[in-house]
Design an enzyme around this catalytic site. Structure first.
Site, PDB file in Angstrom:
ATOM      1  N   LYS A 186       0.855  -1.179   0.000  1.00  0.00           N
ATOM      2  CA  LYS A 186       0.000   0.000   0.000  1.00  0.00           C
ATOM      3  C   LYS A 186       0.890   1.227   0.000  1.00  0.00           C
ATOM      4  CE  LYS A 186      -3.555   2.385   2.648  1.00  0.00           C
ATOM      5  NZ  LYS A 186      -4.523   2.293   3.750  1.00  0.00           N
ATOM      6  N   LYS A 239      -2.199  -1.497  -3.814  1.00  0.00           N
ATOM      7  CA  LYS A 239      -3.049  -0.314  -3.745  1.00  0.00           C
ATOM      8  C   LYS A 239      -2.226   0.955  -3.812  1.00  0.00           C
ATOM      9  CE  LYS A 239      -6.008   1.819  -0.342  1.00  0.00           C
ATOM     10  NZ  LYS A 239      -6.533   1.725   0.989  1.00  0.00           N
TER      11      LYS A 239
END
Ligand code: PBG
Length: 310
Positions: A186, A239
């Site tokens: 992330k 992400k």
């Protein structure tokens, strides 16, 4: 060379193009993120993300029924409490914990994934309580409360070191085999803006660069993913998606576990704004989503899920 190769015959009309299509979006590829609030009868549009709502659990059920009939297979729940306060994150009567059995009863078979993080609950909007190692103990408590309430999968999004390990241990100790879908790679991205509005989790000071990944790093994403798998993650999330298609591709080639991509709020908003302004056709949405799947994502978390399955 006696002749050149002709590609255009494959593209003459839609039926033909369809026969040569290598990647197809399917309802089962998609996970729908949902924002839960306290109260009853609430379905309130989120201004920063047209088409996305704050729901109280009871108001969500009819919409879920409808989506389920169309093929929705999984949801990702975010709790947005009215007042800040960390204890609510693991409270058995918390927003997420209470919603799970209601959703389960109304939509059996729907995979209920819960976001495990503290940033909507902490007064300063950070995903930690200051120190890494005390945070992972708290995250384990949160994950455990979700699993006890019946979550099918828990998804830690905090980017603390060792949280998958701490959560796996806590679940195992209780004899719960709930799988962990970890946000393994992330990035500290500018694409989360609209979400932070929706989840009321913008940091009140500073930013998340001290824990989320540095965007220029790719090899490090492979290290993060390997570590999460080693600690017990059953699937991994990359992400955002669009600026990180190379990471999705690398992860898919390097690892055996399912690779999930999070098509985040800023990607959703950027494309929607172009369409709204008449600068792009709606097909742009499918183009974006198919690129994520073509890059190697087996599942896609997207706010466009209702449109795709609809
Ligand atoms: C917070 C969290 C964020 C998102 C999911 N979980 C925001 C952040 O890290 O600041 C972003 C999702 C999106 O933008 O759609 N743990």
């Amino acid at each position: 060379m006696s002749a050149f190769k002709r590609f255009r015959p494959r593209r003459v009309d839609e039926d033909t193009r369809d026969r040569y299509r290598e990647t197809r979006l399917q309802p089962a590829d998609f996970i729908l993120p949902l924002f839960l609030v306290e109260g009853r009868g609430i379905k309130q549009a989120i201004p920063s993300m047209p088409g996305v709502y704050h729901y109280s659990a009871d108001a969500l059920i009819p919409d879920l029924h409808h989506l389920r009939d169309k093929g929705l297979s999984a949801i990702l729940l975010f709790g947005v409490p009215e007042h800040k306060g960390l204890e609510q994150a693991w409270d058995d009567r918390g927003i997420v914990q209470q919603a799970i059995p209601q959703i389960r009863a109304a939509c059996p078979g729907l995979e209920i994934i819960t976001d495990v993080c503290l940033c909507s609950y902490t007064p300063d909007g950070h995903c930690h309580v200051g120190d890494n190692d005390s945070t992972i103990e708290i995250l384990a408590r949160v994950a455990l409360s979700h699993a006890r309430a019946g979550a099918d999968t828990v998804a830690p999004s905090d980017m603390m070191d060792g949280r998958v390990w701490a959560i796996r241990q806590a679940l195992d100790r209780e004899g719960l085999n709930t799988p962990i879908m970890s946000y393994a790679a992330k990035y500290a991205s500018s694409f989360y803006g609209p979400f932070r509005d929706a989840a009321d989790c913008a940091p009140s000071s500073g930013d998340r660069r001290g824990y989320q990944m540095d965007p220029p790093n790719g090899d490090e994403a492979m290290e993060e993913i390997a570590a999460d798998i080693e600690e017990g993650a059953a699937s991994v999330i990359i992400k955002p998606a669009l600026s990180y298609l190379d990471i999705i591709h690398r992860a898919r080639s390097a690892f055996k576990v399912p690779v999930v991509a999070y098509n985040v709020s800023g990607e959703y908003t950027m494309v929607n704004n172009m369409i709204k302004k008449g600068l792009a056709r709606e097909e742009m949405i499918e183009e974006v989503l198919v690129s994520i799947k073509r890059a190697g994502a087996q599942r896609i978390i997207s706010y466009w899920t209702p449109r795709i399955i609809g």
